[in-house]
Design a protein around this motif. Structure first.
Motif, PDB file in Angstrom:
ATOM      1  N   THR A   1       0.848  -1.047   0.084  1.00  0.00           N
ATOM      2  CA  THR A   1      -0.092  -0.089  -0.141  1.00  0.00           C
ATOM      3  C   THR A   1       0.952   1.252   0.056  1.00  0.00           C
ATOM      4  O   THR A   1       1.943   1.061   0.455  1.00  0.00           O
ATOM      5  N   GLN A   2       0.307   2.420  -0.433  1.00  0.00           N
ATOM      6  CA  GLN A   2       1.042   3.636  -0.435  1.00  0.00           C
ATOM      7  C   GLN A   2       0.291   4.891  -0.010  1.00  0.00           C
ATOM      8  O   GLN A   2      -0.938   4.589   0.014  1.00  0.00           O
ATOM      9  N   ALA A   3       0.775   6.028   0.111  1.00  0.00           N
ATOM     10  CA  ALA A   3       0.161   7.189   0.517  1.00  0.00           C
ATOM     11  C   ALA A   3       0.100   8.403  -0.479  1.00  0.00           C
ATOM     12  O   ALA A   3       0.021   9.445  -0.121  1.00  0.00           O
ATOM     13  N   GLY A   4       0.174   7.766  -1.767  1.00  0.00           N
ATOM     14  CA  GLY A   4      -0.061   8.873  -2.828  1.00  0.00           C
ATOM     15  C   GLY A   4      -1.261   9.733  -2.772  1.00  0.00           C
ATOM     16  O   GLY A   4      -1.099  10.790  -3.252  1.00  0.00           O
ATOM     17  N   HIS A   5      -2.200   9.255  -2.343  1.00  0.00           N
ATOM     18  CA  HIS A   5      -3.415  10.127  -2.449  1.00  0.00           C
ATOM     19  C   HIS A   5      -3.039  11.229  -1.662  1.00  0.00           C
ATOM     20  O   HIS A   5      -3.898  12.281  -2.243  1.00  0.00           O
ATOM     21  N   ALA A   6      -2.396  11.320  -0.427  1.00  0.00           N
ATOM     22  CA  ALA A   6      -2.275  12.576   0.128  1.00  0.00           C
ATOM     23  C   ALA A   6      -1.501  13.670  -0.598  1.00  0.00           C
ATOM     24  O   ALA A   6      -1.431  14.974  -0.015  1.00  0.00           O
ATOM     25  N   MET A   7      -0.892  13.305  -1.394  1.00  0.00           N
ATOM     26  CA  MET A   7       0.309  14.071  -2.124  1.00  0.00           C
ATOM     27  C   MET A   7      -0.352  14.799  -3.339  1.00  0.00           C
ATOM     28  O   MET A   7      -0.100  15.649  -3.885  1.00  0.00           O
ATOM     29  N   ALA A   8      -1.773  14.633  -3.754  1.00  0.00           N
ATOM     30  CA  ALA A   8      -2.277  15.176  -4.836  1.00  0.00           C
ATOM     31  C   ALA A   8      -2.897  16.396  -4.639  1.00  0.00           C
ATOM     32  O   ALA A   8      -2.537  17.318  -5.409  1.00  0.00           O
ATOM     33  N   ARG A   9      -3.185  16.764  -3.440  1.00  0.00           N
ATOM     34  CA  ARG A   9      -3.405  18.249  -3.254  1.00  0.00           C
ATOM     35  C   ARG A   9      -2.419  19.291  -3.295  1.00  0.00           C
ATOM     36  O   ARG A   9      -2.278  20.215  -3.933  1.00  0.00           O
ATOM     37  N   PRO A  10      -1.420  18.960  -2.265  1.00  0.00           N
ATOM     38  CA  PRO A  10      -0.090  19.857  -2.588  1.00  0.00           C
ATOM     39  C   PRO A  10       0.226  20.056  -3.734  1.00  0.00           C
ATOM     40  O   PRO A  10       0.711  21.247  -4.046  1.00  0.00           O
ATOM     41  N   VAL A  11       0.580  19.033  -4.548  1.00  0.00           N
ATOM     42  CA  VAL A  11       1.077  19.041  -5.875  1.00  0.00           C
ATOM     43  C   VAL A  11       0.430  19.913  -6.754  1.00  0.00           C
ATOM     44  O   VAL A  11       0.613  20.779  -7.472  1.00  0.00           O
ATOM     45  N   ALA A  12      -1.082  19.884  -6.334  1.00  0.00           N
ATOM     46  CA  ALA A  12      -1.981  20.471  -7.335  1.00  0.00           C
ATOM     47  C   ALA A  12      -1.951  22.057  -7.215  1.00  0.00           C
ATOM     48  O   ALA A  12      -1.920  22.679  -7.942  1.00  0.00           O
ATOM     49  N   GLU A  13      -1.791  22.299  -5.973  1.00  0.00           N
ATOM     50  CA  GLU A  13      -1.640  23.677  -5.384  1.00  0.00           C
ATOM     51  C   GLU A  13      -0.420  24.288  -6.067  1.00  0.00           C
ATOM     52  O   GLU A  13      -0.445  25.581  -6.430  1.00  0.00           O
ATOM     53  N   VAL A  14       0.769  23.647  -6.042  1.00  0.00           N
ATOM     54  CA  VAL A  14       2.107  24.237  -6.559  1.00  0.00           C
ATOM     55  C   VAL A  14       1.735  24.243  -8.024  1.00  0.00           C
ATOM     56  O   VAL A  14       2.134  25.244  -8.946  1.00  0.00           O
ATOM     57  N   SER A  15       1.102  23.245  -8.633  1.00  0.00           N
ATOM     58  CA  SER A  15       0.842  23.435 -10.282  1.00  0.00           C
ATOM     59  C   SER A  15       0.047  24.917 -10.385  1.00  0.00           C
ATOM     60  O   SER A  15       0.092  25.478 -11.524  1.00  0.00           O
ATOM     61  N   LEU A  16      -1.153  24.932  -9.695  1.00  0.00           N
ATOM     62  CA  LEU A  16      -1.789  26.233  -9.688  1.00  0.00           C
ATOM     63  C   LEU A  16      -1.008  27.407  -9.616  1.00  0.00           C
ATOM     64  O   LEU A  16      -1.127  28.563 -10.159  1.00  0.00           O
TER      65      LEU A  16
END
Length: 338
Positions: free
Chosen positions: A106-121
């Protein structure tokens, strides 16, 4: 969070101490302790498995820099049943032998989506408003106002943004674009036009999207078919002044071709991922006034790190209770990871 070079426990956190405190607060660490007790053993944090008895190891929590779990290493862990990774891709840590032995991953990638999206924005807004160029010019002592040097500034509202890939991060980024009134264009061959519309975007082919975009934002997975998906030919289809945002993988872009375009001044870019990391001190990327560079830290928020740790703790606790894992990785999914 003790246990350095101690005898192995039933749950071992193989994460350096400084990173460990980013992932696990006191409450979540206590939950890991409880999970270890439920499994009939103890919790240990280790920097290395060297010289450690792993005969009773049931759960291994991994992080960046953990060793590859090949057949030789797995032979020392006869009771291992779960590998819980604090990051996203487990490709470098898990082998087919893990799945052959029936070990859950298992892994924790789900939690990384929002911060990376915020940086993309953030990157998107900087490039549209030419903040990066103006910042560089002011620091360099350029004239206070030089429209030719800065380039045209644009608002996000009603602007066409090409998003390549509806990954977890891509979807979070799309939601932010919609909330701010942008007009997202989406390239993702795995989705139907109806599914794209449900994400609030317009389905387009890559070439059409490149020709229309004011910002190109990459959120596709690293697959054999996406290697250098954006090369010299594709970059040439972008109109002058377009900004390229990459917080996904350098795998997706021909880095030399992008460097040539931004060095000419025709395109701008904001990049968090590179072919060579750390970026060499004399890299030609450094010093370009029309490029924003960050050191692969898009996911590195305080809140995001704690959320990653919380997912790991939830998964370990669930496994210890015999419950279904919410973030399990299949061997098929593992095989497509970069």
């Amino acid at each position: 969070m003790s246990g350095l070079n101690a005898p192995g426990g039933s749950v071992v956190v193989l994460v350096p101490q400084d990173r460990c405190v980013e992932f696990f607060d006191a409450a979540d660490w206590a939950r890991l302790v409880e999970a270890a007790r439920r499994l009939g053993g103890s919790l240990e944090r280790l920097d290395s498995l060297d010289g450690v008895s792993a005969a009773d190891l049931r759960v291994l929590v991994t992080g960046w820099g953990s060793p590859t779990l090949d057949a030789q290493l797995l032979a020392t862990m006869p009771r291992l049943g779960l590998v819980a990774h604090t990051g996203a891709s487990v490709r470098g840590y898990v082998t087919s032998e893990v799945f052959a032995r029936g070990i859950a991953v298992t892994q924790a990638g789900h939690a990384m989506a929002r911060p990376v999206a915020e940086v993309s924005l953030t990157f998107t807004l900087m490039l549209l408003h030419r903040v990066h160029r103006m910042n560089h010019a002011v620091h360099a002592g350029a004239p206070w106002y030089d429209a030719e040097l800065f380039g045209q500034q644009h608002e996000l509202a009603a602007t066409e943004i090409l998003v390549v890939g509806a990954s977890r991060t891509g979807r979070a980024y799309l939601a932010m674009l919609r909330a701010l009134g942008a007009r997202p264009l989406l390239v993702d061959p795995t989705l139907t036009p109806e599914q794209v519309r449900e994400l609030g975007a317009e389905a387009v082919g890559l070439e059409e999207g490149l020709a229309r975009a004011r910002i190109l934002a990459l959120h596709a997975p690293s697959l054999p078919e996406t290697h250098h998906l954006i090369g010299a030919r594709e970059l040439a289809l972008l109109p002058d002044g377009v900004g390229v945002v990459n917080t996904a993988r350098s795998w997706l872009v021909d880095e030399a071709a992008l460097l040539a375009e931004v060095s000419s001044g025709r395109l701008d870019a904001a990049i968090d991922v590179f072919d060579e990391e750390p970026l060499p001190a004399h890299s030609p990327w450094r010093g370009l006034p029309n490029v924003v560079l960050t050191p692969h830290r898009a996911a590195g928020t305080v809140e995001g790190r704690l959320a990653q740790g919380r997912i790991v703790v939830d998964e370990v606790s669930a496994w210890a209770r015999g419950e279904v894992l919410r973030h399990a990785i299949s061997e098929t999914a593992w095989a497509t990871m970069a």
